[in-house]
Scaffold this motif. Structure first.
Motif, mmCIF file in Angstrom:
data_model
loop_
_atom_site.group_PDB
_atom_site.id
_atom_site.type_symbol
_atom_site.label_atom_id
_atom_site.label_comp_id
_atom_site.label_asym_id
_atom_site.label_seq_id
_atom_site.Cartn_x
_atom_site.Cartn_y
_atom_site.Cartn_z
ATOM 1 N N PHE A 1 -13.911 2.125 -11.046
ATOM 2 C CA PHE A 1 -13.050 3.206 -11.543
ATOM 3 C C PHE A 1 -12.164 3.761 -10.428
ATOM 4 O O PHE A 1 -10.959 3.971 -10.612
ATOM 5 N N GLY A 2 -12.749 3.992 -9.243
ATOM 6 C CA GLY A 2 -11.957 4.480 -8.125
ATOM 7 C C GLY A 2 -10.886 3.494 -7.690
ATOM 8 O O GLY A 2 -9.752 3.880 -7.388
ATOM 9 N N ALA A 3 -11.240 2.200 -7.675
ATOM 10 C CA ALA A 3 -10.264 1.187 -7.285
ATOM 11 C C ALA A 3 -9.095 1.138 -8.263
ATOM 12 O O ALA A 3 -7.921 1.028 -7.862
ATOM 13 N N VAL A 4 -9.385 1.254 -9.562
ATOM 14 C CA VAL A 4 -8.326 1.221 -10.572
ATOM 15 C C VAL A 4 -7.398 2.419 -10.440
ATOM 16 O O VAL A 4 -6.162 2.294 -10.477
ATOM 17 N N VAL A 5 -7.981 3.602 -10.238
ATOM 18 C CA VAL A 5 -7.168 4.815 -10.134
ATOM 19 C C VAL A 5 -6.310 4.778 -8.870
ATOM 20 O O VAL A 5 -5.097 5.047 -8.906
ATOM 21 N N PHE A 6 -6.932 4.451 -7.708
ATOM 22 C CA PHE A 6 -6.174 4.407 -6.467
ATOM 23 C C PHE A 6 -5.048 3.375 -6.538
ATOM 24 O O PHE A 6 -3.936 3.606 -6.064
ATOM 25 N N SER A 7 -5.348 2.222 -7.115
ATOM 26 C CA SER A 7 -4.339 1.177 -7.209
ATOM 27 C C SER A 7 -3.182 1.601 -8.099
ATOM 28 O O SER A 7 -2.005 1.398 -7.751
ATOM 29 N N SER A 8 -3.496 2.194 -9.241
ATOM 30 C CA SER A 8 -2.430 2.604 -10.157
ATOM 31 C C SER A 8 -1.596 3.755 -9.604
ATOM 32 O O SER A 8 -0.396 3.849 -9.891
ATOM 33 N N VAL A 9 -2.200 4.627 -8.796
ATOM 34 C CA VAL A 9 -1.468 5.776 -8.266
ATOM 35 C C VAL A 9 -0.675 5.411 -7.014
ATOM 36 O O VAL A 9 0.500 5.799 -6.861
ATOM 37 N N GLU A 10 -1.282 4.651 -6.102
ATOM 38 C CA GLU A 10 -0.681 4.416 -4.796
ATOM 39 C C GLU A 10 0.223 3.184 -4.735
ATOM 40 O O GLU A 10 1.099 3.109 -3.884
ATOM 41 N N LEU A 11 0.009 2.212 -5.594
ATOM 42 C CA LEU A 11 0.784 0.974 -5.518
ATOM 43 C C LEU A 11 2.286 1.197 -5.711
ATOM 44 O O LEU A 11 3.099 0.601 -4.971
ATOM 45 N N PRO A 12 2.729 2.025 -6.650
ATOM 46 C CA PRO A 12 4.182 2.261 -6.751
ATOM 47 C C PRO A 12 4.781 2.888 -5.495
ATOM 48 O O PRO A 12 5.900 2.536 -5.093
ATOM 49 N N TYR A 13 4.050 3.813 -4.853
ATOM 50 C CA TYR A 13 4.554 4.427 -3.624
ATOM 51 C C TYR A 13 4.640 3.410 -2.490
ATOM 52 O O TYR A 13 5.575 3.435 -1.678
ATOM 53 N N GLU A 14 3.649 2.529 -2.421
ATOM 54 C CA GLU A 14 3.698 1.483 -1.399
ATOM 55 C C GLU A 14 4.885 0.554 -1.619
ATOM 56 O O GLU A 14 5.587 0.190 -0.664
ATOM 57 N N ASP A 15 5.136 0.171 -2.853
ATOM 58 C CA ASP A 15 6.270 -0.702 -3.144
ATOM 59 C C ASP A 15 7.591 -0.017 -2.813
ATOM 60 O O ASP A 15 8.518 -0.643 -2.246
ATOM 61 N N GLN A 16 7.707 1.257 -3.120
ATOM 62 C CA GLN A 16 8.928 1.998 -2.796
ATOM 63 C C GLN A 16 9.141 2.081 -1.290
ATOM 64 O O GLN A 16 10.264 1.904 -0.797
ATOM 65 N N LEU A 17 8.072 2.319 -0.538
ATOM 66 C CA LEU A 17 8.184 2.402 0.914
ATOM 67 C C LEU A 17 8.568 1.050 1.511
ATOM 68 O O LEU A 17 9.374 0.984 2.457
ATOM 69 N N ARG A 18 8.023 -0.031 0.985
ATOM 70 C CA ARG A 18 8.392 -1.362 1.466
ATOM 71 C C ARG A 18 9.876 -1.636 1.237
ATOM 72 O O ARG A 18 10.564 -2.176 2.117
ATOM 73 N N GLN A 19 10.385 -1.286 0.076
ATOM 74 C CA GLN A 19 11.803 -1.499 -0.206
ATOM 75 C C GLN A 19 12.691 -0.664 0.713
ATOM 76 O O GLN A 19 13.734 -1.140 1.190
ATOM 77 N N GLU A 20 12.285 0.579 0.975
ATOM 78 C CA GLU A 20 13.072 1.421 1.885
ATOM 79 C C GLU A 20 13.092 0.841 3.293
ATOM 80 O O GLU A 20 14.144 0.836 3.955
ATOM 81 N N LEU A 21 11.943 0.337 3.772
ATOM 82 C CA LEU A 21 11.898 -0.251 5.112
ATOM 83 C C LEU A 21 12.744 -1.521 5.192
ATOM 84 O O LEU A 21 13.440 -1.754 6.201
ATOM 85 N N ARG A 22 12.703 -2.337 4.166
ATOM 86 C CA ARG A 22 13.533 -3.547 4.165
ATOM 87 C C ARG A 22 15.018 -3.184 4.187
ATOM 88 O O ARG A 22 15.815 -3.823 4.889
ATOM 89 N N ALA A 23 15.403 -2.156 3.424
ATOM 90 C CA ALA A 23 16.810 -1.737 3.407
ATOM 91 C C ALA A 23 17.250 -1.198 4.765
ATOM 92 O O ALA A 23 18.349 -1.508 5.252
ATOM 93 N N ILE A 24 16.381 -0.391 5.408
ATOM 94 C CA ILE A 24 16.719 0.151 6.727
ATOM 95 C C ILE A 24 16.832 -0.964 7.754
ATOM 96 O O ILE A 24 17.746 -0.979 8.594
ATOM 97 N N LYS A 25 15.908 -1.915 7.706
ATOM 98 C CA LYS A 25 15.948 -3.040 8.645
ATOM 99 C C LYS A 25 17.204 -3.879 8.442
ATOM 100 O O LYS A 25 17.867 -4.287 9.417
ATOM 101 N N LYS A 26 17.573 -4.153 7.205
ATOM 102 C CA LYS A 26 18.772 -4.946 6.913
ATOM 103 C C LYS A 26 20.022 -4.235 7.379
ATOM 104 O O LYS A 26 20.932 -4.845 7.980
ATOM 105 N N GLN A 27 20.067 -2.923 7.149
ATOM 106 C CA GLN A 27 21.228 -2.151 7.594
ATOM 107 C C GLN A 27 21.323 -2.122 9.111
ATOM 108 O O GLN A 27 22.416 -2.227 9.687
ATOM 109 N N PHE A 28 20.187 -2.001 9.786
ATOM 110 C CA PHE A 28 20.181 -1.982 11.244
ATOM 111 C C PHE A 28 20.670 -3.304 11.822
ATOM 112 O O PHE A 28 21.436 -3.335 12.793
ATOM 113 N N LEU A 29 20.264 -4.411 11.242
ATOM 114 C CA LEU A 29 20.702 -5.723 11.723
ATOM 115 C C LEU A 29 22.186 -5.942 11.445
ATOM 116 O O LEU A 29 22.889 -6.594 12.246
ATOM 117 N N GLN A 30 22.683 -5.415 10.359
ATOM 118 C CA GLN A 30 24.103 -5.542 10.080
ATOM 119 C C GLN A 30 24.949 -4.725 11.052
ATOM 120 O O GLN A 30 26.041 -5.141 11.443
#
Length: 335
Positions: A36-65
């Motif tokens: 139950f704890g694994a399901v709740v943590f995964s459902s709550v935190e996974l979208p935030y992790e995905d959003q943070l990954r996308q932001e870091l990729r965008a910042i890295k791409k912009q920095f290299l450009q």
């Protein structure tokens, strides 16, 4: 008839192994709680992790450009080295270079987190000698800390729980279980107020980027010895009176841990919780059962001894009853 006999045998089987069934249900409940704890943590935190990954990729791409002279491989090596240093509590930021991780007060705070098994993880030994000493220090210090906390809590329990409960029970004639429940509830409320709510308000005022929820979260994670390390006080830039602040936090953690253990021990002494715990424990062998086992063993040993003695006597009698092959008249020595 057969169905009634089968149902009666099943009931007797369940009754005879009641603690085992309770324990199996406890294990199953714990596994389901983990899931139950694994399901709740995964459902709550996974979208935030995905959003943070996308932001870091965008910042890295912009920095290299913006810096075409820098290759992605060189940037990866630099970031990897910086992250490895950050895992040991060393930052390359200009505003973080003023704080040292291994001055005396920081080392004292680190030692308290090691001995209390909180272990925030924001600071870790860098050298091989420091890692080896940390192992030896923990092997000796953690049992020493448990002994210290046990002795302190045992003495505090006399004045904070046992004597007040006995006083109200004897002087006012209130039932002891009721007094114990009310006392435990009041003690828990005082502990939450003094070591969670008030410190959370203080941390939210002293730490720049902490709100009340984050401060309360730090207090709970610390005093429950979880120690995730995502929030560590006294690490902000240009912290005023940082040394005194670190010492005060160390004292708070030790006192808070003692109070938490006192509260937990008070609840564990409640009669209702004792009965609940006994449901999952193995039943102790009663003195009558032990005496019956000893008598049975003694009886078995006596029976075996008698049988062995009887067989030995039979052998002797059979040996005596065997006729002599040489008569006295045939013996040349007698003649």
């Amino acid at each position: 008839m057969l169905q009634s006999l089968a149902s009666n045998s099943c009931v007797r089987l369940i009754q005879s192994h009641k603690s085992t069934w309770y324990f199996a249900s406890l294990v199953l409940g714990y596994i389901l709680y983990l899931i139950f704890g694994a399901v709740v943590f995964s459902s709550v935190e996974l979208p935030y992790e995905d959003q943070l990954r996308q932001e870091l990729r965008a910042i890295k791409k912009q920095f290299l450009q913006e810096n075409e002279c820098l290759s992605e491989e060189r940037l990866e090596r630099f970031l990897k080295k910086a992250l490895e240093a950050s895992n040991y509590g060393v930052s390359i930021l200009n505003n973080a270079s003023a704080n040292w991780n291994w001055d005396f007060t920081s080392a004292l705070f680190f030692a308290s987190t090691v001995l209390s098994t909180t272990g925030y993880g924001h600071t870790a030994p860098l050298s091989d000698g420091g890692k080896a000493f940390c192992i030896i220090y923990s092997v000796i210090g953690i049992p020493f800390t448990l002994l210290f906390l046990t002795a302190v809590v045992q003495r505090i329990m006399v004045y904070s729980t046992r004597r007040p409960v006995m006083y109200f029970h004897q002087q006012w004639g209130i039932a002891k279980p009721l007094v114990a429940i009310v006392h435990a509830s009041l003690l828990a409320m005082v502990a939450v107020s003094c070591f969670f709510l008030i410190p959370a308000a203080i941390f939210s005022a002293l730490e720049d980027n902490w709100n009340f929820l984050e401060s309360f979260y730090f207090c709970f994670i610390s005093l429950s010895t979880i120690g995730l390390g995502d929030y560590v006080p006294g690490e902000s830039v240009n912290q005023r009176f940082r040394e005194l602040y670190k010492v005060a936090i160390t004292v708070y953690l030790i006192l808070g841990l003692i109070v938490m253990l006192v509260v937990l021990e008070t609840f564990c002494e409640l009669q209702q919780l004792k009965q609940l715990r006994k449901m999952f424990y193995l039943k102790k062998e009663k003195p009558q059962d032990r005496l019956a086992i000893l008598e049975h063993d003694h009886l078995s040993f006596t029976t075996v001894s008698k049988r062995a003695t009887g067989q030995h006597e039979d052998k002797i009698q059979s040996f005596i009853g065997v006729p002599s092959l040489v008569s006295p008249n045939d013996d040349p020595m007698i003649q």
